[in-house]
Write a protein that holds these residues in place. Structure first.
Motif, short mmCIF file in Angstrom:
data_model
loop_
_atom_site.label_atom_id
_atom_site.label_comp_id
_atom_site.label_asym_id
_atom_site.label_seq_id
_atom_site.Cartn_x
_atom_site.Cartn_y
_atom_site.Cartn_z
N VAL A 198 0.76 -1.23 -0.26
CA VAL A 198 0.13 0.05 0.14
C VAL A 198 0.88 1.28 0.01
N ASP A 199 1.80 1.30 0.89
CA ASP A 199 3.01 2.43 0.81
C ASP A 199 3.35 2.62 -0.61
N ARG A 212 0.73 4.21 -2.71
CA ARG A 212 0.52 5.84 -2.08
C ARG A 212 1.73 6.60 -2.84
N VAL A 231 1.23 7.11 -6.73
CA VAL A 231 -0.13 7.90 -6.81
C VAL A 231 0.52 9.45 -6.56
N GLU A 232 1.27 9.73 -5.59
CA GLU A 232 1.77 10.92 -5.34
C GLU A 232 2.58 11.37 -6.40
N GLU A 234 -7.97 3.32 -1.98
CA GLU A 234 -7.85 4.32 -0.97
C GLU A 234 -6.92 5.16 -1.16
N ALA A 235 -5.53 4.44 -1.35
CA ALA A 235 -4.43 5.33 -1.48
C ALA A 235 -4.31 6.12 -2.71
N GLY A 236 -5.57 6.14 -3.58
CA GLY A 236 -5.54 7.04 -4.68
C GLY A 236 -5.37 6.51 -6.34
#
Length: 272
Positions: free
Chosen positions: A130-131, A134, A137-138, A175-177
């Motif tokens: 998940v990290d 995330r 996505v950023e 949820e992480a985008g």
């Protein structure tokens, strides 16, 4: 090609928002990209397996994949989605740099997977996976021309875990985008329907490993928004190559009866 990257990016996003699924074929060089464009496909996706097959290795290198992105981007005016495997790094921030590099090579979409590339421990743990999404996505959304980020959950493909565990990961990636969600290894309509109904973002289904009797119409009816084929076209081409070579080795040449006219290829490729 004259189509600028911002226009390609906007078009690629639009193709995920309509009711009918986007058919996203996977060429592996400029020639196959141009042939697919001539057939009327609306976007293209790289295949890391296809690149590896061309190189005669099990896995392509980071630079080979980036060079292939640039080659496909130059070949047609179509948007290109880049298969970036695991970003060629375990660390979330380091893996995310692969997305920026792919964007510089012309890609307007990119996928990052939770497979480690290590057969002894093939899938990242949940928290790290998940990290990594995330961070991806950023980076993808922070670029001057934002990239459509596809998050891939690979457990089913590797025969690990179950559908519930895969859905849990996809929900966390959403949820992480992540913009698009993708679980290679879905084989039946029921499995695909379960995934689609459990998330709120577009779902990509790869048909290279699924029940081949499933139709595009059926996929659309259950809400699939993107359909790819992975390295299947590359594998199909290699099978035809090997079949012809085996005939030749046996002293027979019947395969030449099935060759496309050179003129038909030249019509697509244009003057050299």
């Amino acid at each position: 090609m004259t189509t600028d990257q911002a226009t390609k990016a906007a078009r690629f996003r639009e193709l995920h928002e309509r009711p009918e699924p986007l058919l996203l074929p996977n060429p592996w060089d400029a020639g196959t990209a141009r042939l697919l464009a001539a057939l009327g496909f609306e976007a293209l996706a790289t295949t890391s397996l296809g690149v590896a097959n061309t190189a005669g290795r099990v896995r392509a290198s980071r630079q080979e994949i980036l060079d292939n992105c640039a080659e496909l981007d130059r070949a047609t005016a179509l948007p290109v989605n880049a298969d970036l495997e695991n970003g060629f790094a375990d660390d979330p921030a380091e893996a995310a740099t692969m997305i920026e590099a792919a964007a510089r090579a012309g890609a307007v979409g990119a996928s990052i997977e939770d497979a480690t590339g290590d057969r002894r421990d093939p899938i990242y743990g949940f928290g790290l996976a998940v990290d990594r999404i995330r961070a991806a996505v950023e980076t993808a959304h922070g670029l001057p021309i934002p990239v459509v980020l596809t998050a891939r959950a690979e457990s089913l493909f590797y025969g690990l875990g179950d559908l519930d565990g895969t859905i849990k990961r996809l929900q966390a990636f959403e949820e992480a985008g992540a913009d698009v969600l993708y679980a290679p290894g879905l084989r039946t309509l029921d499995e695909m329907r379960a995934v689609v109904s459990s998330v709120g973002r577009p779902v990509n289904v790869v048909m290279g490993f699924a029940d081949p009797s499933i139709t595009l119409e059926q996929l659309g009816e259950i809400g699939v928004r993107r359909v790819s084929i992975g390295g299947a076209l590359s594998r199909l081409a290699l099978k035809a190559f090997m079949d012809g070579a085996r005939q030749m080795r046996a002293g027979r040449f019947g395969f030449v009866a099935d060759l496309p006219p050179i003129s038909a290829l030249h019509e697509v490729f244009g003057p050299s």
